[in-house]
Write an enzyme that holds these catalytic residues in place. Structure first.
Site, mmCIF file in Angstrom:
data_model
loop_
_atom_site.group_PDB
_atom_site.id
_atom_site.type_symbol
_atom_site.label_atom_id
_atom_site.label_comp_id
_atom_site.label_asym_id
_atom_site.label_seq_id
_atom_site.Cartn_x
_atom_site.Cartn_y
_atom_site.Cartn_z
ATOM 1 N N ASP A 95 -4.797 26.931 -7.566
ATOM 2 C CA ASP A 95 -4.463 28.357 -7.580
ATOM 3 C C ASP A 95 -4.068 28.839 -6.184
ATOM 4 O O ASP A 95 -4.817 28.672 -5.216
ATOM 5 C CB ASP A 95 -5.667 29.151 -8.094
ATOM 6 C CG ASP A 95 -5.299 30.605 -8.281
ATOM 7 O OD1 ASP A 95 -4.930 30.973 -9.398
ATOM 8 O OD2 ASP A 95 -5.349 31.365 -7.290
ATOM 9 N N ASP A 117 5.772 34.243 -12.643
ATOM 10 C CA ASP A 117 5.664 34.554 -14.070
ATOM 11 C C ASP A 117 5.618 36.076 -14.226
ATOM 12 O O ASP A 117 4.774 36.732 -13.606
ATOM 13 C CB ASP A 117 4.405 33.907 -14.652
ATOM 14 C CG ASP A 117 4.470 32.382 -14.554
ATOM 15 O OD1 ASP A 117 5.562 31.812 -14.745
ATOM 16 O OD2 ASP A 117 3.426 31.753 -14.260
ATOM 17 N N ASP A 153 13.835 38.126 -11.734
ATOM 18 C CA ASP A 153 14.929 38.548 -12.610
ATOM 19 C C ASP A 153 14.417 39.567 -13.626
ATOM 20 O O ASP A 153 15.101 39.884 -14.571
ATOM 21 C CB ASP A 153 15.514 37.335 -13.357
ATOM 22 C CG ASP A 153 14.470 36.651 -14.215
ATOM 23 O OD1 ASP A 153 13.301 36.620 -13.810
ATOM 24 O OD2 ASP A 153 14.820 36.148 -15.310
ATOM 25 N N PHE A 190 15.683 28.949 -13.010
ATOM 26 C CA PHE A 190 15.272 30.270 -13.487
ATOM 27 C C PHE A 190 16.346 31.303 -13.182
ATOM 28 O O PHE A 190 16.648 32.167 -14.000
ATOM 29 C CB PHE A 190 13.948 30.684 -12.830
ATOM 30 C CG PHE A 190 12.785 29.912 -13.358
ATOM 31 C CD1 PHE A 190 12.176 30.286 -14.541
ATOM 32 C CD2 PHE A 190 12.332 28.794 -12.707
ATOM 33 C CE1 PHE A 190 11.120 29.558 -15.057
ATOM 34 C CE2 PHE A 190 11.283 28.054 -13.206
ATOM 35 C CZ PHE A 190 10.673 28.432 -14.388
ATOM 36 N N GLU A 191 16.926 31.183 -11.994
ATOM 37 C CA GLU A 191 17.952 32.151 -11.621
ATOM 38 C C GLU A 191 19.215 31.943 -12.467
ATOM 39 O O GLU A 191 19.797 32.907 -12.960
ATOM 40 C CB GLU A 191 18.279 31.996 -10.129
ATOM 41 C CG GLU A 191 19.296 33.012 -9.679
ATOM 42 C CD GLU A 191 19.323 33.208 -8.175
ATOM 43 O OE1 GLU A 191 18.576 32.515 -7.470
ATOM 44 O OE2 GLU A 191 20.094 34.054 -7.725
HETATM 45 C C1 LIG Z 1 8.652 31.007 -13.408
HETATM 46 S S1 LIG Z 1 8.106 29.647 -12.438
HETATM 47 C C2 LIG Z 1 9.169 29.720 -10.987
HETATM 48 C C3 LIG Z 1 9.211 28.424 -10.224
HETATM 49 C C4 LIG Z 1 10.023 28.413 -8.925
HETATM 50 N N1 LIG Z 1 9.481 29.350 -7.947
HETATM 51 C C5 LIG Z 1 11.485 28.664 -9.152
HETATM 52 O O1 LIG Z 1 12.007 29.681 -8.697
HETATM 53 O O2 LIG Z 1 12.142 27.829 -9.775
HETATM 54 C C6 LIG Z 1 6.543 30.225 -11.837
HETATM 55 C C7 LIG Z 1 5.666 29.113 -11.321
HETATM 56 O O3 LIG Z 1 4.478 29.631 -10.744
HETATM 57 C C8 LIG Z 1 3.407 28.753 -11.045
HETATM 58 N N2 LIG Z 1 2.164 29.520 -10.908
HETATM 59 C C9 LIG Z 1 1.760 30.552 -11.675
HETATM 60 N N3 LIG Z 1 0.572 31.030 -11.239
HETATM 61 C C10 LIG Z 1 0.226 30.275 -10.162
HETATM 62 C C11 LIG Z 1 -0.897 30.279 -9.290
HETATM 63 N N4 LIG Z 1 -1.887 31.165 -9.432
HETATM 64 N N5 LIG Z 1 -0.935 29.364 -8.299
HETATM 65 C C12 LIG Z 1 0.070 28.459 -8.146
HETATM 66 N N6 LIG Z 1 1.153 28.428 -8.945
HETATM 67 C C13 LIG Z 1 1.238 29.313 -9.942
HETATM 68 C C14 LIG Z 1 3.713 28.289 -12.454
HETATM 69 O O4 LIG Z 1 3.066 27.066 -12.777
HETATM 70 C C15 LIG Z 1 5.227 28.147 -12.422
HETATM 71 O O5 LIG Z 1 5.634 26.840 -12.076
#
Ligand SMILES: C[S@@+](CC[C@H](N)C(=O)[O-])C[C@H]1O[C@@H](n2cnc3c(N)ncnc32)[C@H](O)[C@@H]1O
Length: 209
Positions: A95, A117, A153, A190-191
């Site tokens: 985390d 997220d 986004d 994602f973008e």
């Molecule tokens: C929507 S993805 C975006 C990934 C990347 N930043 C990108 O732009 O391609 C969000 C990422 O945040 C990670 N994540 C969510 N909560 C987290 C936390 N508390 N600590 C570490 N990673 C986390 C998820 O596992 C996921 O891979």
């Protein structure tokens, strides 16, 4: 995971990996981790690691610490680190906020929160990474003049982020609103997906005062 990712995880985790300590706030030995002292960028939620790898490759004088909970993404980043011969990347599993709690005050040159997220349902907003208490924690670990760069986004989250970041007493908006898309932030899956669906991208860059 692909066999390439499994193999990368087994072989490279002992070299570049850091497990986020179970007890939040356990101090992290950054100089020991990187083997040098250099300005440090924290990449929160590095996903598959493409952004971290590309930015670290273009920026060898700064160190990049990626933190992610998703094991295949960690494995993919480890593979990229080796393939590109990157010496300035380390990957933490766990985390992000627990990790940040263990970093020294003022130790970060930049924090990147790219496409976190969005948790679109109101009852889930409390799970969002960008909220006042988390921003205060991140800001406390930034050096004076260090930047907190968020991108999303999700328009409603972007507005909520902007309000939260503007309200933090120790941050100043570097652009007086949404920033122009910085060329140094690579385009990720994602973008691309958002752009195909017609959703604009919002960047916010705040500086610690
Ligand atoms: C929507 S993805 C975006 C990934 C990347 N930043 C990108 O732009 O391609 C969000 C990422 O945040 C990670 N994540 C969510 N909560 C987290 C936390 N508390 N600590 C570490 N990673 C986390 C998820 O596992 C996921 O891979």
């Amino acid at each position: 995971m692909s066999s390439r990712q499994t193999e990368a995880l087994d072989r490279l985790w002992p070299v570049y990996g850091l497990r986020v300590p179970d007890r939040p706030g356990t101090p992290v030995d950054l100089a020991g981790l990187f083997g040098r002292r250099a300005p440090l960028v924290l990449e929160i939620g590095s996903g598959m690691g493409d952004t971290t790898a590309a930015m670290a490759a273009a920026d060898p004088d700064r160190d990049y610490l990626a933190v992610e909970v998703h094991t295949p993404g960690i494995a993919n980043l480890l593979d990229l680190v080796e393939r590109h011969g990157l010496r300035n990347v380390r990957v933490a599993e766990g985390d992000a906020l627990d990790l940040v709690a263990g970093l020294p005050a003022g130790s970060l040159d930049a924090v990147h929160v790219f496409f976190p997220d969005p948790w679109p349902k109101s009852r889930h907003h409390k799970r969002r990474i960008i909220q006042p208490a988390h921003v205060a924690l991140l800001r406390s670990r930034l050096a004076t003049g260090g930047t907190l760069h968020c991108a999303t986004d999700w328009a409603e989250y972007a507005e909520a982020m902007r309000r939260t970041l503007d309200a933090d007493p120790g941050l100043v908006d570097a652009y007086d609103g949404f920033a122009p898309r910085p060329a140094h932030r690579p385009v990720t899956k994602f973008e691309r997906r958002a752009l195909r669906a017609g959703r604009p991208i919002f960047d916010l860059i705040h500086r610690r005062s």
